[in-house]
Design a protein around this motif. Structure first.
Motif, short mmCIF file in Angstrom:
data_model
loop_
_atom_site.label_atom_id
_atom_site.label_comp_id
_atom_site.label_asym_id
_atom_site.label_seq_id
_atom_site.Cartn_x
_atom_site.Cartn_y
_atom_site.Cartn_z
N VAL A 40 0.88 -1.16 0.00
CA VAL A 40 0.00 0.00 0.00
C VAL A 40 0.92 1.21 0.00
N ILE A 41 1.00 1.86 -1.16
CA ILE A 41 1.92 2.98 -1.28
C ILE A 41 1.14 4.27 -1.29
N CYS A 42 1.46 5.15 -0.35
CA CYS A 42 0.83 6.45 -0.36
C CYS A 42 1.79 7.46 -0.95
N VAL A 43 1.31 8.23 -1.90
CA VAL A 43 2.13 9.25 -2.53
C VAL A 43 1.69 10.59 -1.97
N ILE A 44 2.61 11.27 -1.30
CA ILE A 44 2.28 12.58 -0.73
C ILE A 44 3.16 13.64 -1.36
N GLY A 45 2.82 14.89 -1.11
CA GLY A 45 3.58 16.00 -1.68
C GLY A 45 2.66 17.16 -1.94
N SER A 46 3.26 18.34 -2.15
CA SER A 46 2.43 19.53 -2.32
C SER A 46 1.78 19.52 -3.70
N SER A 47 0.79 20.40 -3.88
CA SER A 47 0.09 20.50 -5.17
C SER A 47 1.09 20.87 -6.26
N GLY A 48 0.95 20.23 -7.41
CA GLY A 48 1.84 20.54 -8.52
C GLY A 48 3.15 19.79 -8.48
N SER A 49 3.28 18.85 -7.52
CA SER A 49 4.54 18.12 -7.44
C SER A 49 4.56 16.95 -8.43
N GLY A 50 3.42 16.68 -9.08
CA GLY A 50 3.40 15.61 -10.09
C GLY A 50 2.77 14.31 -9.61
N LYS A 51 2.16 14.31 -8.41
CA LYS A 51 1.58 13.08 -7.86
C LYS A 51 0.51 12.50 -8.77
N SER A 52 -0.47 13.35 -9.10
CA SER A 52 -1.58 12.87 -9.92
C SER A 52 -1.13 12.48 -11.31
N THR A 53 -0.20 13.26 -11.86
CA THR A 53 0.31 12.95 -13.20
C THR A 53 0.98 11.58 -13.20
N LEU A 54 1.72 11.29 -12.13
CA LEU A 54 2.37 9.99 -12.02
C LEU A 54 1.32 8.87 -12.06
N LEU A 55 0.25 9.06 -11.28
CA LEU A 55 -0.79 8.05 -11.21
C LEU A 55 -1.47 7.89 -12.58
N ARG A 56 -1.72 9.04 -13.22
CA ARG A 56 -2.40 9.00 -14.53
C ARG A 56 -1.50 8.41 -15.60
N CYS A 57 -0.19 8.56 -15.43
CA CYS A 57 0.74 7.92 -16.37
C CYS A 57 0.73 6.41 -16.17
N ILE A 58 0.58 5.98 -14.92
CA ILE A 58 0.65 4.55 -14.65
C ILE A 58 -0.44 3.79 -15.41
N ASN A 59 -1.68 4.36 -15.48
CA ASN A 59 -2.66 3.63 -16.30
C ASN A 59 -2.89 4.29 -17.66
N LEU A 60 -1.89 5.06 -18.08
CA LEU A 60 -1.83 5.60 -19.43
C LEU A 60 -2.96 6.55 -19.79
N LEU A 61 -3.60 7.16 -18.77
CA LEU A 61 -4.53 8.24 -19.10
C LEU A 61 -3.73 9.43 -19.62
N GLU A 62 -2.49 9.54 -19.17
CA GLU A 62 -1.54 10.46 -19.79
C GLU A 62 -0.48 9.60 -20.45
N THR A 63 -0.10 9.96 -21.66
CA THR A 63 0.96 9.21 -22.33
C THR A 63 2.31 9.73 -21.84
N PRO A 64 3.11 8.86 -21.23
CA PRO A 64 4.42 9.31 -20.75
C PRO A 64 5.29 9.79 -21.92
N THR A 65 6.12 10.82 -21.65
CA THR A 65 7.03 11.31 -22.68
C THR A 65 8.20 10.34 -22.86
N GLY A 66 8.62 9.74 -21.76
CA GLY A 66 9.72 8.79 -21.85
C GLY A 66 9.71 7.83 -20.68
N GLY A 67 10.52 6.78 -20.78
CA GLY A 67 10.60 5.82 -19.69
C GLY A 67 9.71 4.62 -19.94
N ASP A 68 9.74 3.70 -18.99
CA ASP A 68 8.99 2.45 -19.15
C ASP A 68 8.11 2.19 -17.94
#
Lengths: 252, 278
Positions: free
Chosen positions: A37-65
């Motif tokens: 159970v991983i909790c991702v914390i951090g201030s607004s705009g730190s990229g938390k939500s984007t990371l999550l959205r990249c994980i299920n490809l709602l956002e297409t990552p620019t690079g990486g795997d």
């Protein structure tokens, strides 16, 4: 709760995401093992939500795997829809299907994606709706129930797909304060059941209580990743300390 | 033959007697043209609207990207041409043009269906695009997040909601088509307006004939608008819902124990109480 299985369910390698010239995620690496159970914390705009959205490809990552059970899902040959069916997502804004009742919300994915029979889909939907306590409301439309109830239905909808990992994108941030508790209670139950989850949250007490690991994100990078005991009691990174101090101060 | 010196009601009753059948036949054709034309037009509009809203992703193969672009350009040309020219002129160009230039002989009625359909299609595709755009992105994301394909998402989530939103537009188009099918008299489709002109020519009674036509048009459009209103309400469903099952207050399973406790804490507390009682 961690399995002996050494293959991570989800492994993120060198993930980069740019929106135009803005670098939102810079070289993110992290692993999620079954039962984590991983909790991702951090201030607004730190990229938390984007990371999550990249994980299920709602956002297409620019690079990486991104690897799911060792299989690279960034590969064009991998079916995105099959992968998404195994990775559930709960949104901040609930996003229940407005044209469907509570029960239909929990059935449609099973029928359309998993090709389950209507009867089986209904049984599974009822099982999870009962678990979140929304079984009496099966005939209600989303606009007829409260925010907390909507989020519980959204959790049941995700669970009905019987995913291997469940992603939560600030599940309580859009709720009135008195409804936060009922949603966190439902999530707590999932933790006890051993479901693998990645949770982006601002609920620090919850993160401290339930997570096996806490990821602190700052300005598009993972600034610190450790057990909740260390992150909350004895963080090594000064930025983590500063964030938590500010956060705890705001809470008072 | 009646002359203008007779009373108004006398003329009306005479017209109904001699031309009643023609009025009914004309009205039937008008309603047929409008309903079928609107229906096919909506289908065209939905297809065009859907294709225009297919997202192009960086992941997609090049052929898909290029063919989508080409199809979209053709569709925009179609929309601009048929929205931007009068239907009466489209009718002449399509009907006589297909005869003279392409040697296709279609009946005037068939040409009428074609003209109304593609004309409505051009308007509807813009309404559909607007309807689809108006649906919250979260709906699409949620559908994708449970593994639906683009078409599953469109047909089971976005589309039914967009359809509800554009239903008033469909009603508008139906009513416009009932009235505007009258321009098809230019290619001698014997719909209501054509029939009216024929009756005026045959009996030399002008305004009472047109007045009857007016009443027929109005009753058709009024009936259609009421029916659509009723259908809108039917789609919206009931305002209330019934609670079901044995847990009428909707208490989550785990909350049926005191709130704020995890299962372990609850068990520990319960055991402590038990041992204290012994």
């Amino acid at each position: 709760m961690r399995n002996d299985n050494k293959t991570p369910v989800i492994e993120v390698r060198h993930l980069v995401k740019n929106f135009g010239k803005v670098e939102v995620l810079m070289d993110i690496d992290f692993k999620t093992y079954p039962g984590d159970v991983i909790c991702v914390i951090g201030s607004s705009g730190s990229g938390k939500s984007t990371l999550l959205r990249c994980i299920n490809l709602l956002e297409t990552p620019t690079g990486g795997d991104i690897l799911f059970n060792g299989k690279n899902i960034m590969d064009r040959k991998t079916s995105v829809t099959d992968y998404r069916a195994k990775v559930g997502m709960v949104f901040q804004q609930f996003n229940l299907f407005n044209n469907m009742t509570v029960l239909q919300n929990c059935m449609t994915g099973q029928i359309k994606v998993l090709k389950r029979s209507k009867k089986e889909a209904e049984e599974t939907a009822m099982k999870y709706l009962t678990q979140v306590g929304m079984d009496p409301y099966i005939n209600a439309k989303p606009h007829q129930i409260s925010g907390g109830q909507k989020q519980r239905v959204a959790i049941a909808r995700a669970l009905a797909m019987e995913p291997e990992v469940l992603l939560f994108d600030e599940p309580t941030s859009a709720l009135d304060p008195e409804m936060v508790g009922e949603v966190l209670e439902v999530m707590r139950e999932l933790v006890e059941n051993g479901l693998t989850m990645i949770i982006v949250t601002h609920e620090m007490a919850f993160a401290r209580d339930v997570s096996t690991r806490v990821v602190f994100m700052d300005k598009g990078v993972i600034a610190e990743e450790d057990t909740p005991e260390i992150i909350f009691n004895n963080p090594t990174n000064p930025r983590t300390r500063e964030f938590l101090a500010r956060f705890m101060h705001d809470q008072d | 033959m009646l002359t203008a010196s007779k009373g108004f009601w006398e003329m009306v009753s005479y017209l109904i007697k001699v031309g009643g059948k023609d009025f009914i036949l004309g009205a039937e054709k008008t309603i047929l043209l409008a309903v079928v034309g609107t229906a096919i037009g909506c289908i065209i509009g939905f297809l065009v609207g859907i294709v225009q809203t297919i997202p192009i992703q960086p992941r997609d193969v090049l052929i898909k990207k290029i063919s989508l672009k080409i199809v979209r350009i053709i569709m925009s040309v179609y929309i601009e041409v048929f929205r931007g020219t009068p239907m009466i002129i489209q009718a002449v160009v399509i009907y006589y043009g297909s005869q003279e230039a392409l040697g296709i002989n279609m009946t005037a009625m068939f040409a009428g269906f074609v003209i109304i359909s593609i004309n409505t299609g051009a308007y509807m595709s813009e309404s559909v695009r607007g309807g689809i755009d108006s649906i919250d992105r979260g709906q699409t994301e949620a559908a994708k997040a449970i593994g639906m394909t683009h078409f599953q998402t469109m047909f089971s989530i976005v589309f039914p909601q967009a359809l509800r939103n554009i239903l008033p537009q469909i009603g508008n188009n139906l009513i416009i088509n009932i009235k505007d099918s009258s321009v098809l008299m230019i290619i001698s489709v014997d719909e209501l307006f054509y029939t009216t002109r024929t009756l005026v020519g045959a009996y030399y009674i002008t305004y009472p004939t047109y007045l009857i036509t007016c009443v027929i048009y109005l009753s058709m459009t009024f009936t259609c608008s009421r029916l659509l209103r009723w259908y809108e309400r039917k789609i919206d469903g009931p305002d209330s819902y019934n609670l079901t099952g044995t847990n009428p207050k909707g208490i989550p399973v785990q909350n049926r124990r005191p709130t704020g406790l995890t299962m372990q804490m609850f068990n520990r507390k319960y055991n402590d109480q038990r041992s204290a009682m012994r």
